[in-house]
Design a protein around this motif. Structure first.
Motif, PDB file in Angstrom:
ATOM      1  N   ASN A  56      10.958  -6.142  -0.375  1.00  0.00           N
ATOM      2  CA  ASN A  56      11.474  -6.898   0.771  1.00  0.00           C
ATOM      3  C   ASN A  56      10.422  -7.194   1.835  1.00  0.00           C
ATOM      4  O   ASN A  56      10.726  -7.817   2.848  1.00  0.00           O
ATOM      5  N   LYS A  57       9.174  -6.739   1.600  1.00  0.00           N
ATOM      6  CA  LYS A  57       8.099  -6.990   2.561  1.00  0.00           C
ATOM      7  C   LYS A  57       6.809  -7.270   1.798  1.00  0.00           C
ATOM      8  O   LYS A  57       6.636  -6.840   0.650  1.00  0.00           O
ATOM      9  N   MET A  58       5.862  -7.942   2.473  1.00  0.00           N
ATOM     10  CA  MET A  58       4.585  -8.251   1.842  1.00  0.00           C
ATOM     11  C   MET A  58       3.525  -8.403   2.918  1.00  0.00           C
ATOM     12  O   MET A  58       3.820  -8.785   4.057  1.00  0.00           O
ATOM     13  N   ASN A  59       2.286  -8.112   2.541  1.00  0.00           N
ATOM     14  CA  ASN A  59       1.130  -8.489   3.345  1.00  0.00           C
ATOM     15  C   ASN A  59      -0.031  -8.748   2.404  1.00  0.00           C
ATOM     16  O   ASN A  59      -0.060  -8.231   1.278  1.00  0.00           O
ATOM     17  N   SER A  60      -0.986  -9.539   2.852  1.00  0.00           N
ATOM     18  CA  SER A  60      -2.163  -9.857   2.044  1.00  0.00           C
ATOM     19  C   SER A  60      -3.411  -9.778   2.908  1.00  0.00           C
ATOM     20  O   SER A  60      -3.349 -10.004   4.128  1.00  0.00           O
ATOM     21  N   TYR A  61      -4.541  -9.511   2.254  1.00  0.00           N
ATOM     22  CA  TYR A  61      -5.769  -9.225   2.973  1.00  0.00           C
ATOM     23  C   TYR A  61      -6.977  -9.812   2.251  1.00  0.00           C
ATOM     24  O   TYR A  61      -6.928 -10.092   1.048  1.00  0.00           O
ATOM     25  N   VAL A  62      -8.072  -9.928   2.996  1.00  0.00           N
ATOM     26  CA  VAL A  62      -9.363 -10.340   2.446  1.00  0.00           C
ATOM     27  C   VAL A  62     -10.426  -9.408   3.015  1.00  0.00           C
ATOM     28  O   VAL A  62     -10.381  -9.062   4.199  1.00  0.00           O
ATOM     29  N   ILE A  63     -11.368  -8.993   2.165  1.00  0.00           N
ATOM     30  CA  ILE A  63     -12.505  -8.199   2.618  1.00  0.00           C
ATOM     31  C   ILE A  63     -13.778  -8.845   2.072  1.00  0.00           C
ATOM     32  O   ILE A  63     -13.843  -9.201   0.889  1.00  0.00           O
ATOM     33  N   HIS A  64     -14.790  -8.968   2.921  1.00  0.00           N
ATOM     34  CA  HIS A  64     -16.087  -9.483   2.473  1.00  0.00           C
ATOM     35  C   HIS A  64     -17.154  -9.076   3.478  1.00  0.00           C
ATOM     36  O   HIS A  64     -16.854  -8.633   4.596  1.00  0.00           O
ATOM     37  N   GLY A  65     -18.422  -9.234   3.091  1.00  0.00           N
ATOM     38  CA  GLY A  65     -19.538  -8.896   3.964  1.00  0.00           C
ATOM     39  C   GLY A  65     -20.005  -7.464   3.772  1.00  0.00           C
ATOM     40  O   GLY A  65     -19.329  -6.635   3.150  1.00  0.00           O
ATOM     41  N   PHE A  86       3.080  -5.481  -2.091  1.00  0.00           N
ATOM     42  CA  PHE A  86       4.497  -5.812  -2.209  1.00  0.00           C
ATOM     43  C   PHE A  86       5.291  -4.526  -2.007  1.00  0.00           C
ATOM     44  O   PHE A  86       5.168  -3.583  -2.791  1.00  0.00           O
ATOM     45  N   LEU A  87       6.134  -4.501  -0.973  1.00  0.00           N
ATOM     46  CA  LEU A  87       6.724  -3.261  -0.471  1.00  0.00           C
ATOM     47  C   LEU A  87       8.249  -3.268  -0.531  1.00  0.00           C
ATOM     48  O   LEU A  87       8.889  -4.260  -0.184  1.00  0.00           O
ATOM     49  N   ASP A  88       8.810  -2.130  -0.948  1.00  0.00           N
ATOM     50  CA  ASP A  88      10.212  -1.801  -0.683  1.00  0.00           C
ATOM     51  C   ASP A  88      10.203  -0.896   0.538  1.00  0.00           C
ATOM     52  O   ASP A  88       9.888   0.299   0.439  1.00  0.00           O
ATOM     53  N   SER A  89      10.505  -1.445   1.701  1.00  0.00           N
ATOM     54  CA  SER A  89      10.343  -0.709   2.956  1.00  0.00           C
ATOM     55  C   SER A  89      11.363   0.418   3.114  1.00  0.00           C
ATOM     56  O   SER A  89      11.162   1.322   3.919  1.00  0.00           O
ATOM     57  N   THR A  90      12.449   0.387   2.347  1.00  0.00           N
ATOM     58  CA  THR A  90      13.451   1.446   2.462  1.00  0.00           C
ATOM     59  C   THR A  90      12.988   2.743   1.805  1.00  0.00           C
ATOM     60  O   THR A  90      13.500   3.817   2.119  1.00  0.00           O
ATOM     61  N   PHE A 109       9.670 -10.657   2.656  1.00  0.00           N
ATOM     62  CA  PHE A 109       9.280 -11.331   1.412  1.00  0.00           C
ATOM     63  C   PHE A 109      10.248 -10.888   0.329  1.00  0.00           C
ATOM     64  O   PHE A 109      10.486  -9.689   0.168  1.00  0.00           O
ATOM     65  N   ARG A 110      10.802 -11.850  -0.409  1.00  0.00           N
ATOM     66  CA  ARG A 110      11.722 -11.531  -1.505  1.00  0.00           C
ATOM     67  C   ARG A 110      11.298 -12.286  -2.749  1.00  0.00           C
ATOM     68  O   ARG A 110      11.015 -13.493  -2.684  1.00  0.00           O
ATOM     69  N   LEU A 111      11.255 -11.608  -3.871  1.00  0.00           N
ATOM     70  CA  LEU A 111      10.923 -12.274  -5.123  1.00  0.00           C
ATOM     71  C   LEU A 111      11.954 -13.336  -5.474  1.00  0.00           C
ATOM     72  O   LEU A 111      11.640 -14.342  -6.118  1.00  0.00           O
ATOM     73  N   GLN A 112      13.197 -13.133  -5.021  1.00  0.00           N
ATOM     74  CA  GLN A 112      14.242 -14.125  -5.292  1.00  0.00           C
ATOM     75  C   GLN A 112      13.953 -15.466  -4.605  1.00  0.00           C
ATOM     76  O   GLN A 112      14.486 -16.498  -5.027  1.00  0.00           O
ATOM     77  N   SER A 113      13.151 -15.461  -3.568  1.00  0.00           N
ATOM     78  CA  SER A 113      12.774 -16.714  -2.919  1.00  0.00           C
ATOM     79  C   SER A 113      11.918 -17.579  -3.839  1.00  0.00           C
ATOM     80  O   SER A 113      11.833 -18.797  -3.663  1.00  0.00           O
ATOM     81  N   ILE A 114      11.280 -16.943  -4.814  1.00  0.00           N
ATOM     82  CA  ILE A 114      10.494 -17.662  -5.815  1.00  0.00           C
ATOM     83  C   ILE A 114      11.320 -17.908  -7.073  1.00  0.00           C
ATOM     84  O   ILE A 114      11.335 -19.015  -7.614  1.00  0.00           O
ATOM     85  N   MET A 115      12.032 -16.878  -7.517  1.00  0.00           N
ATOM     86  CA  MET A 115      12.685 -16.914  -8.818  1.00  0.00           C
ATOM     87  C   MET A 115      14.088 -17.497  -8.794  1.00  0.00           C
ATOM     88  O   MET A 115      14.640 -17.853  -9.837  1.00  0.00           O
TER      89      MET A 115
END
Length: 219
Positions: free
Chosen positions: A153-162, A89-93, A197-203
């Motif tokens: 204001n930004k987000m990314n998600s990841y998966v690692i396995h193997g 979860f990123l504040d890109s500024t 991504f904004r937390l306000q979109s959820i809250m």
């Protein structure tokens, strides 16, 4: 009286529409370099848990590599070397960001970073539980609001396995094929590929993020 009742009803509708929290759901369908995954995707959702953000994970349990040696429910350093789901979860500024790592075996890792890859807090505690059933698993974590940088204001998600040559890195927002250069390796700290991504979109738009002493001096 009729006008007063109508005003009360309209006010109630406004509150329900503006202040109701929502759940945001995502499926990780690509590898870090934009190839489609060859399995049912890991799914992640975010919703309100009052004291923090509820993060729920569900999907295939690869059981590869073997479980970390740490106790379930406790922070484990170097968790990225195991089977793990991560959200950033990123504040890109300001290049301030929170990294959340969740392992199907129950360990977790929280990092607060200011500047690319520059962690200034690690192994913060969270509530995290998992359930495994055959080749599937689910996990649920609550991430305190104080861990989030101001102005996410930004987000990314990841998966690692193997393991070994079968080690696989997956991304919600992968690096486009056109940007890949020969010999490039996965790097989850490529902040330029994070998306809005904004937390306000959820809250709700009226929600104000609680202040946090953890981020003082980093803004």
């Amino acid at each position: 009286m009729g006008g007063s009742l109508l005003l009360q009803l309209l006010t109630l509708v406004h509150i329900l529409l503006c202040c109701k929290s929502l759940k945001m759901e995502f499926a990780i369908r690509h590898t870090w370099d934009s190839n489609p995954v060859d399995h049912d995707p890991i799914r992640i959702s975010f919703s309100d848990e009052k004291s923090g953000l509820r993060m729920e994970v569900s999907g295939p349990f690869f059981n590869d590599p073997a479980a970390p040696s740490g106790e379930p429910g406790i922070a484990f350093p170097g968790l990225w070397d195991y089977e793990v789901v991560e959200s950033f979860f990123l504040d890109s500024t300001k290049e301030n960001y929170l990294e959340v790592e969740l392992c199907p075996h129950g360990q977790h890792l929280i990092l607060l970073l200011s500047g690319v890859g520059n962690a200034f807090y690690q192994q913060l505690p969270i509530d995290f539980t998992t359930t495994k059933s055959g080749d599937r698993w689910t996990g649920e974590a609550v991430i305190p609001w104080t861990y989030f940088p101001p102005n996410v204001n930004k987000m990314n998600s990841y998966v690692i396995h193997g393991s070994g040559a079968a080690r696989t890195y997956e991304a919600l927002y992968p690096i486009p094929k056109a940007d890949i250069v020969e010999g490039q390796q996965p790097n989850f700290h490529r902040l330029e590929y994070f998306q809005d991504f904004r937390l306000q979109s959820i809250m709700g738009e009226d929600w104000v993020q609680p202040e946090s002493d953890l981020w003082k001096g980093k803004a």
